[in-house]
Design a protein around this motif. Structure first.
Motif, mmCIF file in Angstrom:
data_model
loop_
_atom_site.group_PDB
_atom_site.id
_atom_site.type_symbol
_atom_site.label_atom_id
_atom_site.label_comp_id
_atom_site.label_asym_id
_atom_site.label_seq_id
_atom_site.Cartn_x
_atom_site.Cartn_y
_atom_site.Cartn_z
ATOM 1 N N TYR A 224 0.482 -1.360 -0.019
ATOM 2 C CA TYR A 224 -0.007 0.191 -0.072
ATOM 3 C C TYR A 224 0.601 1.032 -0.239
ATOM 4 O O TYR A 224 0.442 2.034 -0.876
ATOM 5 C CB TYR A 224 -1.417 -0.160 1.255
ATOM 6 N N ARG A 225 1.595 0.985 0.320
ATOM 7 C CA ARG A 225 2.547 2.435 0.747
ATOM 8 C C ARG A 225 3.239 2.613 -0.914
ATOM 9 O O ARG A 225 3.197 4.251 -0.602
ATOM 10 C CB ARG A 225 3.760 2.332 1.766
ATOM 11 N N ASP A 226 3.760 1.790 -0.964
ATOM 12 C CA ASP A 226 4.480 2.089 -2.592
ATOM 13 C C ASP A 226 3.737 2.462 -3.304
ATOM 14 O O ASP A 226 4.190 3.206 -4.533
ATOM 15 C CB ASP A 226 4.967 0.372 -3.144
ATOM 16 N N ALA A 227 2.182 1.537 -3.491
ATOM 17 C CA ALA A 227 1.165 1.857 -4.498
ATOM 18 C C ALA A 227 0.797 3.319 -3.955
ATOM 19 O O ALA A 227 0.496 4.243 -5.147
ATOM 20 C CB ALA A 227 -0.251 1.612 -4.329
ATOM 21 N N TRP A 228 0.826 4.148 -3.301
ATOM 22 C CA TRP A 228 -0.091 5.344 -2.485
ATOM 23 C C TRP A 228 0.768 6.171 -3.327
ATOM 24 O O TRP A 228 0.840 7.607 -4.349
ATOM 25 C CB TRP A 228 0.279 5.444 -0.807
ATOM 26 N N ASP A 229 2.830 5.605 -3.275
ATOM 27 C CA ASP A 229 3.906 7.044 -3.785
ATOM 28 C C ASP A 229 4.139 6.929 -4.739
ATOM 29 O O ASP A 229 3.939 8.128 -5.685
ATOM 30 C CB ASP A 229 4.940 6.757 -2.892
ATOM 31 N N LYS A 230 3.637 6.312 -5.508
ATOM 32 C CA LYS A 230 4.268 5.771 -7.095
ATOM 33 C C LYS A 230 2.452 6.825 -7.329
ATOM 34 O O LYS A 230 2.612 7.298 -8.583
ATOM 35 C CB LYS A 230 4.175 4.692 -7.680
ATOM 36 N N LEU A 231 1.199 6.148 -7.218
ATOM 37 C CA LEU A 231 0.009 7.553 -7.722
ATOM 38 C C LEU A 231 0.048 8.517 -7.621
ATOM 39 O O LEU A 231 -0.188 8.881 -8.709
ATOM 40 C CB LEU A 231 -1.067 6.522 -7.363
ATOM 41 N N LYS A 232 0.267 9.095 -6.049
ATOM 42 C CA LYS A 232 0.132 10.383 -6.353
ATOM 43 C C LYS A 232 1.470 11.008 -7.014
ATOM 44 O O LYS A 232 1.028 11.848 -7.517
ATOM 45 C CB LYS A 232 0.900 10.526 -4.668
ATOM 46 N N THR A 233 2.954 10.486 -7.769
ATOM 47 C CA THR A 233 3.838 10.933 -8.484
ATOM 48 C C THR A 233 3.031 10.409 -9.870
ATOM 49 O O THR A 233 3.500 11.779 -11.037
ATOM 50 C CB THR A 233 5.107 10.240 -8.640
ATOM 51 N N ALA A 234 2.821 9.509 -9.442
ATOM 52 C CA ALA A 234 1.778 9.491 -11.608
ATOM 53 C C ALA A 234 0.904 10.771 -11.961
ATOM 54 O O ALA A 234 0.463 11.147 -12.475
ATOM 55 C CB ALA A 234 1.220 7.961 -11.224
ATOM 56 N N HIS A 235 0.296 10.426 -10.792
ATOM 57 C CA HIS A 235 -1.370 11.623 -10.485
ATOM 58 C C HIS A 235 -0.647 13.141 -10.954
ATOM 59 O O HIS A 235 -1.302 13.757 -12.441
ATOM 60 C CB HIS A 235 -2.021 11.935 -9.466
ATOM 61 N N LYS A 236 0.368 13.038 -10.224
ATOM 62 C CA LYS A 236 0.527 14.679 -10.490
ATOM 63 C C LYS A 236 1.914 14.816 -12.200
ATOM 64 O O LYS A 236 1.385 16.072 -12.629
ATOM 65 C CB LYS A 236 2.345 14.893 -9.605
ATOM 66 N N ALA A 237 2.127 14.287 -12.239
ATOM 67 C CA ALA A 237 2.523 14.380 -13.726
ATOM 68 C C ALA A 237 1.580 14.408 -15.226
ATOM 69 O O ALA A 237 1.775 15.008 -16.008
ATOM 70 C CB ALA A 237 3.447 12.521 -14.193
ATOM 71 N N LEU A 238 0.699 13.199 -14.707
ATOM 72 C CA LEU A 238 -0.474 13.160 -15.088
ATOM 73 C C LEU A 238 -1.278 14.369 -15.798
ATOM 74 O O LEU A 238 -1.940 15.191 -16.693
ATOM 75 C CB LEU A 238 -1.380 12.286 -15.737
ATOM 76 N N GLU A 239 -1.517 15.227 -15.019
ATOM 77 C CA GLU A 239 -1.989 16.015 -14.580
ATOM 78 C C GLU A 239 -1.661 17.606 -15.197
ATOM 79 O O GLU A 239 -2.148 17.866 -15.759
ATOM 80 C CB GLU A 239 -2.616 16.694 -13.061
ATOM 81 N N LEU A 240 -0.302 17.082 -14.863
ATOM 82 C CA LEU A 240 0.780 18.786 -15.047
ATOM 83 C C LEU A 240 0.734 18.382 -17.436
ATOM 84 O O LEU A 240 0.183 19.064 -18.437
ATOM 85 C CB LEU A 240 2.121 18.364 -15.566
ATOM 86 N N ALA A 241 0.847 16.883 -18.350
ATOM 87 C CA ALA A 241 0.433 16.073 -19.007
ATOM 88 C C ALA A 241 -0.849 16.832 -19.715
ATOM 89 O O ALA A 241 -0.819 16.973 -20.641
ATOM 90 C CB ALA A 241 1.167 14.841 -19.055
ATOM 91 N N SER A 242 -1.717 16.232 -19.412
ATOM 92 C CA SER A 242 -3.598 16.622 -19.622
ATOM 93 C C SER A 242 -3.162 18.035 -20.028
ATOM 94 O O SER A 242 -4.349 18.963 -20.969
ATOM 95 C CB SER A 242 -4.101 16.422 -19.177
ATOM 96 N N VAL A 243 -2.594 19.071 -19.236
ATOM 97 C CA VAL A 243 -2.746 21.023 -19.335
ATOM 98 C C VAL A 243 -2.276 20.684 -21.404
ATOM 99 O O VAL A 243 -2.507 21.833 -21.630
ATOM 100 C CB VAL A 243 -1.819 21.617 -18.420
ATOM 101 N N TRP A 244 -1.219 20.225 -21.003
ATOM 102 C CA TRP A 244 -0.631 20.453 -22.511
ATOM 103 C C TRP A 244 -0.672 19.323 -23.165
ATOM 104 O O TRP A 244 -0.675 18.664 -24.453
ATOM 105 C CB TRP A 244 1.118 20.208 -22.405
ATOM 106 N N ASP A 245 -2.247 19.602 -23.836
ATOM 107 C CA ASP A 245 -3.315 18.479 -24.597
ATOM 108 C C ASP A 245 -3.190 16.929 -24.513
ATOM 109 O O ASP A 245 -2.470 16.324 -25.051
ATOM 110 C CB ASP A 245 -2.494 19.476 -26.549
ATOM 111 N N GLY A 246 -3.401 16.333 -23.203
ATOM 112 C CA GLY A 246 -3.418 14.733 -23.630
ATOM 113 C C GLY A 246 -4.275 14.661 -24.399
ATOM 114 O O GLY A 246 -5.195 15.275 -24.504
ATOM 115 N N PRO A 247 -4.288 13.235 -24.214
ATOM 116 C CA PRO A 247 -5.011 12.166 -24.402
ATOM 117 C C PRO A 247 -6.111 12.352 -23.573
ATOM 118 O O PRO A 247 -6.752 12.704 -23.196
ATOM 119 C CB PRO A 247 -4.394 10.770 -24.597
ATOM 120 N N ALA A 248 -7.506 11.790 -24.856
ATOM 121 C CA ALA A 248 -9.284 11.990 -24.084
ATOM 122 C C ALA A 248 -9.502 11.179 -23.479
ATOM 123 O O ALA A 248 -8.790 9.593 -23.804
ATOM 124 C CB ALA A 248 -9.664 12.313 -25.873
#
Length: 429
Positions: A224-248
């Protein structure tokens, strides 16, 4: 490309004119260099091209391919020679640049197909308005731009592009399908491979998707700890990527991940040894396994989920640890059975099995335990099916309808609603 940047490896097709070859090599300054050339021209490369190279590669090699219209013959030559050579060079996917701008269409097509697993950039030099009739970058889509460079007293148009920027779309859809089928580790590997091949502006998107898949892989292993850390990092990265015309589909994906992060936080940040969200997760996990037709695994997870609910209520309301019971905490009708049947001959501790945990809850007046005792005659058949499965204590393969019956009984028993259970996202990219 900056002249100060040194390319890892360059595979370049050579024609009669040595000047564009010299200019391309000097612009990229590759660490490893391989010429695709007819054997008869090897001598001219050694006398006309190599002396003009300003930054010598660590190593160069040759692949001899006669100029012909036979795509098949050239492709066979390349696929027999190229993989071993790149392995010797220690090349990783995405580290190969290819120039086939001044060769025949057959050789150009063969180079693209043979180099596809390693290639991240296609480059070429053409004389502006030369009218040679040869395409500047055959079979290349998505040319990113051009500029003019001078070599000797001649000017050439420099072009570069990355075919993977377009090919990444169907490739990521295949990775998303793996993710949606529960193949999180395989999906992560696919996303990392795409990341290594696409252009720099697209790398954060695929890095984030790979981290996301890794996070859910960790979750499936109850890390659970590893999953939480990874998903937090991924969520931030994908949130930023979606600003720059991320996929539908990115917004719905991020919304589900956000809900999952809250669920994981409730587990990770809870200091108690016995956690109700873990019971919810086990029940959801059982449901996912059943959806993948892993019925025996689903049944054992369902039994473990029921135990987790029983353990939670015993501990939360009565401070009873099922794995270390103080006999006088139990209802009187269970105390003697506990002393005689549930003690360990190693450490002397008393451990309540699952059935006894529900009986203890019933005797203590807990509604879940009382429901279990009242429904036991109906539950026993399902209970026995789980214990007689191959992953239980028997040799029978269990049918899916048994799981669904048992799951419905478990929902009734625990009084859990679907809103309590975590739901993994589906990727639509």
């Amino acid at each position: 490309m900056s002249g100060e940047y040194r390319t890892k490896a360059l595979l370049i097709a050579v024609s009669e004119d040595p000047i564009p070859v010299q200019a391309c090599i000097n612009r990229l300054a590759p660490e490893f260099l391989c010429f695709v050339v007819s054997e008869s021209r090897k001598g001219s490369i050694e006398t006309e091209v190599q002396p003009a190279i300003t930054t010598m590669p660590q190593r160069w090699d040759w692949i001899f391919a006669e100029e012909s219209e036979s795509f098949t013959a050239v492709h066979q030559t390349l696929t027999r020679s190229l993989p071993e050579m790149l392995k010797t060079w220690g090349l990783q996917p995405g580290e190969l640049v290819v120039d086939f701008s001044r060769t025949t269409p057959a050789i150009a097509a063969a180079m693209v197909l043979a180099c596809r697993p390693w290639m991240s950039q296609v480059v070429g030099l053409t004389a502006p308005g030369s009218g040679t009739g040869k395409p500047a970058l055959p079979v290349l889509s998505g040319v990113e731009g051009s500029d003019v460079i001078e070599a000797g007293d001649r000017a050439f148009a420099w072009q570069e592009g990355n075919p993977w920027n377009e090919e990444a779309v169907p490739a990521r859809q295949e990775a998303a399908l793996l993710f949606n089928q529960g193949g999180f580790s395989s999906a992560a590997k696919r996303f990392r491979r795409i990341e290594s091949l696409v252009g720099g502006s697209l790398k954060p998107l695929y890095h984030g998707l790979a981290d996301l898949a890794d996070g859910y892989a960790a979750w499936e292993s109850f890390k659970y700890r590893d999953a939480w850390d990874k998903l937090k990092t991924a969520h931030k990265a994908l949130e930023l990527a979606s600003v720059w015309d991320g996929p539908a589909g990115m917004s719905s994906l991020l919304s589900r991940v956000k809900h999952n992060l809250k669920f994981l936080e409730s587990i990770v940040m809870d200091p108690d040894d016995v956690k109700l969200p873990v019971a919810h997760d086990l029940l959801a996990h059982a449901k996912r396994r059943a959806g993948e037709q892993q019925i025996d695994s689903a049944l054992q997870l369902l039994l473990r989920a029921l135990e987790a609910y029983a353990q939670y209520h015993l501990w939360k309301q009565y401070r009873i640890k099922s794995w270390d019971v103080q006999v006088d905490q139990l209802p009187k009708d269970l105390q003697e059975a506990c002393r005689t049947c549930y003690s360990s001959d190693v450490d002397g501790k008393f451990h309540l099995p699952l059935h006894a945990q529900f009986r203890a809850l019933s005797g203590l007046g807990h509604p879940m335990g009382q429901t279990f005792v009242n429904e036991w005659t109906k539950l026993k058949t399902l209970w026995d099916a789980a214990h007689q499965s191959v992953l239980g204590h028997g040799f029978h393969t269990t049918k899916a309808d048994r799981f669904h019956q048992f799951y419905a009984a478990a929902i009734k028993l625990t009084n859990v609603t679907d809103s309590n259970l975590p739901v993994f996202p589906k990727m639509t990219l």
